[in-house]
Design an enzyme around this catalytic site. Structure first.
Site, mmCIF file in Angstrom:
data_model
loop_
_atom_site.group_PDB
_atom_site.id
_atom_site.type_symbol
_atom_site.label_atom_id
_atom_site.label_comp_id
_atom_site.label_asym_id
_atom_site.label_seq_id
_atom_site.Cartn_x
_atom_site.Cartn_y
_atom_site.Cartn_z
ATOM 1 N N LYS A 80 0.846 -1.187 0.000
ATOM 2 C CA LYS A 80 0.000 0.000 0.000
ATOM 3 C C LYS A 80 0.885 1.241 0.000
ATOM 4 C CE LYS A 80 -3.883 -2.332 0.394
ATOM 5 N NZ LYS A 80 -3.310 -3.644 0.020
ATOM 6 N N ASP A 81 0.345 2.343 -0.534
ATOM 7 C CA ASP A 81 1.098 3.580 -0.682
ATOM 8 C C ASP A 81 1.527 4.151 0.668
ATOM 9 O OD1 ASP A 81 0.614 3.340 -3.342
ATOM 10 O OD2 ASP A 81 -0.736 5.046 -3.499
ATOM 11 N N ARG A 82 2.655 4.867 0.631
ATOM 12 C CA ARG A 82 3.096 5.588 1.816
ATOM 13 C C ARG A 82 2.226 6.839 2.038
ATOM 14 N NH1 ARG A 82 8.194 6.370 4.139
ATOM 15 N NH2 ARG A 82 9.201 5.333 2.379
#
EC number: 5.4.99.27
Length: 352
Positions: A80-82
């Protein structure tokens, strides 16, 4: 490399305006959808974790340190994105051990929302989908045109490009992959090797999809295509009869593109010709992927958008909700709607 070089043309024409995405983490929310009933007992502790400004690998390292266990004992379904507010599952392998004290892992950027025991570890790719809640701020767009475009996306889907984040900042992952491919070498570090192979494979897929978007047949089956259902990794060849399957119009069945690996494309007719041309143009990358042990797989060219809903919470704010299959990118949905303002225009007001 530019966005158009890494992705390809839009399917529905020019953007309807401009907006800012990810002014703060709450503007990009992702919830993992996992269709696995958890038993409540077993040697694996599953954690439902909320992360803010923290990527998945960093969260796994933090959980491992707090639990006093090796990183290899921590599992997760997907990355998942930061720069987002995300909720996803992790599992910890604890054979014969009590639940560890994980307080040291928690702070404002990581919270453990739920803990459940289960008999098996969480496997990569086990999640069925991801639910998204996005807020586009500083919206400057023709609202009737934007609403019409959203209705079009709901009915027809979007090209299933791999998003820019797959390629790293300014395409750095792809550039590094090309260096290794030219040397016919693989990075020794496992995480780097995986990241660069994924970037190369994603780029070749995007090249094929871009060509089909350019000629307008990315969302139509043609003889020689290989077809797949939305949530299936298996595929089958399309003849004249298969191209008339009503499930294509319902966005349940789709033409596919290649995820490069060893061997020739199993597609036929014009589809194989196109894939072979791309393969020849990018031969070092394609050969490198095969030599790395990657197998030929397929990915749907058309991305259906499930449960798409939207509203305007202010004159310059558009809020979107939708669900996408695992491994697909919300940013390619946004790209069919608006151009994004430069990142330097980050907002300071982040009330969701």
């Amino acid at each position: 490399m530019t966005e158009s070089e890494l992705l390809g043309p839009r399917a529905y024409g020019e953007a309807c305006g401009q907006a800012l995405l990810k002014a703060c983490a709450e503007d990009f929310q992702v919830d993992e959808v996992l269709d696995i009933p958890l038993s409540g007992q077993g040697e694996h502790l599953w954690l439902w974790v909320e992360k803010r400004g923290l990527n998945t690998e960093e969260a796994a390292r933090r959980l491992a340190r707090a639990a006093g266990m090796p990183l290899r004992a921590i599992s997760y379904a997907g990355l998942k994105d930061r720069q987002a507010l995300t909720r996803q599952w992790f599992s910890l392998h604890l054979p014969g051990k009590a639940d560890p004290d994980l307080v040291a892992a928690e702070d404002d950027s990581l919270r453990i929302l739920e803990r459940v025991r289960h008999s098996r570890k969480l496997q990569r790719g086990a999640h069925a989908a991801n639910g998204f809640k996005l807020r586009l701020t500083r919206l400057a767009a023709d609202r009737p045109a934007l609403d019409a475009r959203l209705e079009q996306l709901r009915r027809q889907g979007v090209p299933n490009y791999f998003g820019l984040q797959r390629f790293g900042e300014d395409g750095g992952n792809l550039a590094e992959a090309k260096v290794f491919a030219a040397r016919r070498e693989l990075p020794a570090q496992r995480n780097l090797r995986s990241r660069l192979l994924s970037a190369a494979r994603s780029y070749l897929f995007n090249r094929v999809l871009a060509e089909r978007v350019a000629v307008g047949d990315w969302n139509r089956a043609q003889p020689g295509d290989l077809l797949a259902f939305t949530d299936s990794r298996s595929f089958f060849p399309a003849g004249v009869e298969e191209c008339a399957d009503p499930r294509l119009a319902l966005l349940d069945l789709h033409p596919t593109g290649p995820l490069w690996g060893a061997g020739d494309s199993p597609a036929g007719a014009a589809t194989k010709v196109l894939e072979d041309v791309v393969g020849r143009c990018e031969a070092p990358l394609g050969d490198w992927l095969g030599e790395a042990g990657m197998l030929h797989e397929r990915r749907i060219l058309r991305l259906p958008i499930d449960r798409l809903a939207w509203h305007y919470s202010a004159i310059d704010i558009l809020q979107l909700e939708f669900v996408l299959p695992a491994g697909c990118f919300a940013t390619v949905v946004v790209r069919e709607l608006v151009d994004l303002w430069p990142a330097g225009l980050r907002d300071t007001s982040c009330v969701f």
